[in-house]
Write an enzyme that holds these catalytic residues in place. Structure first.
Site, mmCIF file in Angstrom:
data_model
loop_
_atom_site.group_PDB
_atom_site.id
_atom_site.type_symbol
_atom_site.label_atom_id
_atom_site.label_comp_id
_atom_site.label_asym_id
_atom_site.label_seq_id
_atom_site.Cartn_x
_atom_site.Cartn_y
_atom_site.Cartn_z
ATOM 1 N N ASP A 94 62.828 -27.535 31.994
ATOM 2 C CA ASP A 94 62.244 -26.227 31.705
ATOM 3 C C ASP A 94 60.919 -26.132 32.452
ATOM 4 O O ASP A 94 59.954 -26.836 32.111
ATOM 5 C CB ASP A 94 62.046 -26.128 30.177
ATOM 6 N N HIS A 95 60.887 -25.281 33.452
ATOM 7 C CA HIS A 95 59.713 -25.233 34.327
ATOM 8 C C HIS A 95 58.484 -24.646 33.621
ATOM 9 O O HIS A 95 57.367 -24.719 34.133
ATOM 10 C CB HIS A 95 60.036 -24.430 35.590
ATOM 11 N N ARG A 96 58.681 -24.064 32.429
ATOM 12 C CA ARG A 96 57.513 -23.540 31.710
ATOM 13 C C ARG A 96 56.635 -24.676 31.212
ATOM 14 O O ARG A 96 55.443 -24.512 31.030
ATOM 15 C CB ARG A 96 57.967 -22.691 30.502
#
Ligand code: CAO
Length: 308
Positions: free
Chosen positions: A278-280
Site C-alpha cells: 500500500d503506497h499510502r
C-alpha cells in the site's frame, strides 16, 4: 436519427422508445419486414442500460462505449452460478483493488543453500527424510522481516483520522487454492513456531479449507499474507493486498539459473518474489529494503538459523 434507414414501427412504440431515451434508429426490429416492437425496445434497453453496483441505472451515453452486445449474439453460452466463496471474496477484492494504491516490487532470491538444507532435512527420531516445502522457510523469513519493518505489519483503516495500527503479533495469512475458491486462513503466532509445526499447520489449515471445515474467524486478524504459486508455476505476478492488511508477498516457482557471481558463472536456485504494498504507508525504497531483508533471511547465511 439516421435518414438513410426506413424505420417500421407504430407511433406507440416510438413514444415508448422516446420515454426510455432510446434512439430508435439504433434498434434492430425483429418482427416482419424489420418492424420494431415494444419487446425490441426492452431488449435494447436491457443490453444498453445495465445496473451499476448500487443497483441504479447508468445513463446510456456513459456506457455506450462499453458492452454493445450480449455474448449469446455470437454463439452458444452457458450461464452458471459464481461459487459462494468467490461471491463472498469479491467485495473485499474490489475494495482492496479500488481503494488501495497498489505497487508491486519484483525481486529474485538466491535460495541455493536453503534448498540444499531443505532437501537434507531428516526426522530427529527416525532419521527418515522429511518433506517440508519452501513456503515454511519463507514464512520464517517474512516474520523476521516484519520485526525489522513494523509498517508492513499494520493496518490503516482509520486513515481519515490519520491513525495507523501497528500489530505486535505475527499472524501470517496463507492463500489456499480450493475447488470452492481462494481462502486465506491465518497461521497464528508464526514467530513462535518451528518449521515442523509450521509445515503441519499449513497442511492442516489447507485441508480444512478444501473440505470447508475451517472456522470463518480464521480469515480475520492477519499481519500480512503470502500467496504462493510455487507449487503450480509462473514467475512474478501482481498479488492483491488482503484488506485491511498493507502488503502481500507473492511467491512464484523457483528455477535453476546460471548467474554471474564472484567472477564466474554459477548454477544457482532462484526464487522469484512479488511484493505488493500500500503506497499510502509504504514507500518504494522501504519495499526494496524489505525484499533485501527477505533475501538475507533466505540467503546463504540464514537458512540454517531460521530452521531452528
Ligand atoms: N518453487 C519450487 N517448488 C515449490 C515452490 C516454489 N516456490 N513452492 C512449492 N514448491 C513445490 C513443493 O516443494 C512441492 O514439491 P513436491 O511435490 O516435490 O514435494 C510442490 O511444489 C507442491 O507444493 P504445495 O503447493 O502442495 O505446498 P506449499 O506448501 O508450497 O503450498 C499452499 C501450500 C496451501 C499455499 C498451496 O497448496 C496452494 O494452495 N497454493 C495456491 C495459492 C494461490 O492460489 N495463490 C494465488 C492467490 S491470488 O489468486
Amino acid at each position: 436519427m439516421s435518414n438513410d434507414k426506413k424505420i417500421y414501427t407504430t407511433p406507440l412504440v416510438r413514444k415508448f422508445a422516446r420515454e426510455l431515451g432510446a434512439d430508435i434508429s439504433e434498434i434492430k426490429g425483429t418482427a416482419r419486414q424489420g418492424r420494431i416492437t415494444e419487446k425490441d425496445i426492452k431488449n435494447y434497453i436491457y443490453r444498453e442500460l445495465r445496473p451499476s453496483d448500487e443497483g441504479k441505472s447508468i445513463k446510456r451515453k456513459e456506457i455506450k462505449s462499453e458492452i454493445k452486445f450480449i455474448h449469446s449474439d455470437f454463439g452458444e453460452v452457458e450461464i452458471k452460478d459464481i461459487p459462494r466463496v468467490k461471491k463472498i471474496a469479491a467485495p473485499f477484492l474490489n475494495k482492496s483493488w479500488s481503494t488501495i494504491p497498489h505497487v508491486t516490487h519484483h525481486d529474485e532470491i538466491d535460495i541455493t543453500e536453503m534448498e540444499d538444507f531443505r532437501m537434507k532435512l531428516k526426522d530427529n527420531f527416525t532419521g527418515q527424510n522429511i518433506k517440508i516445502t519452501p513456503l515454511v522457510f519463507i514464512i520464517k523469513a517474512l516474520v523476521n522481516a516484519l520485526k525489522k519493518f513494523p509498517s508492513f505489519n499494520s493496518s490503516i483503516d482509520d486513515i481519515e483520522n490519520g491513525k495507523i495500527t501497528l500489530k505486535k503479533y505475527f499472524h501470517v495469512g496463507i492463500a489456499v487454492d480450493t475447488p470452492h475458491g481462494l481462502m486465506v486462513p491465518k497461521i497464528r503466532n508464526a514467530n513462535q513456531k518451528n518449521i515442523k509445526d509450521l509445515s503441519s499447520e499449513i497442511l492442516e489449515i489447507s485441508d480444512k479449507c478444501r473440505n470447508l471445515k475451517i472456522d470463518k474467524n480464521e480469515f480475520y486478524g492477519g499481519s500480512i499474507t503470502i500467496s504462493s504459486l510455487g507449487g503450480i508455476g509462473g514467475s512474478f505476478f501482481t498479488p492483491i493486498i488482503n484488506y485491511p492488511e498493507v502488503a502481500i508477498l507473492g511467491v512464484s516457482r523457483s528455477s535453476i539459473k546460471q548467474i554471474y557471481l564472484e567472477n564466474s558463472f554459477q548454477v544457482r536456485t532462484i526464487l522469484p518474489i512479488s511484493l505488493s504494498y500500500d503506497h499510502r504507508i509504504i514507500d518504494g525504497a522501504e519495499a526494496a529494503r524489505f525484499c533485501n531483508e527477505l533475501k538475507e533471511n533466505l540467503g546463504k547465511n540464514f537458512a540454517y538459523k531460521l530452521a531452528i
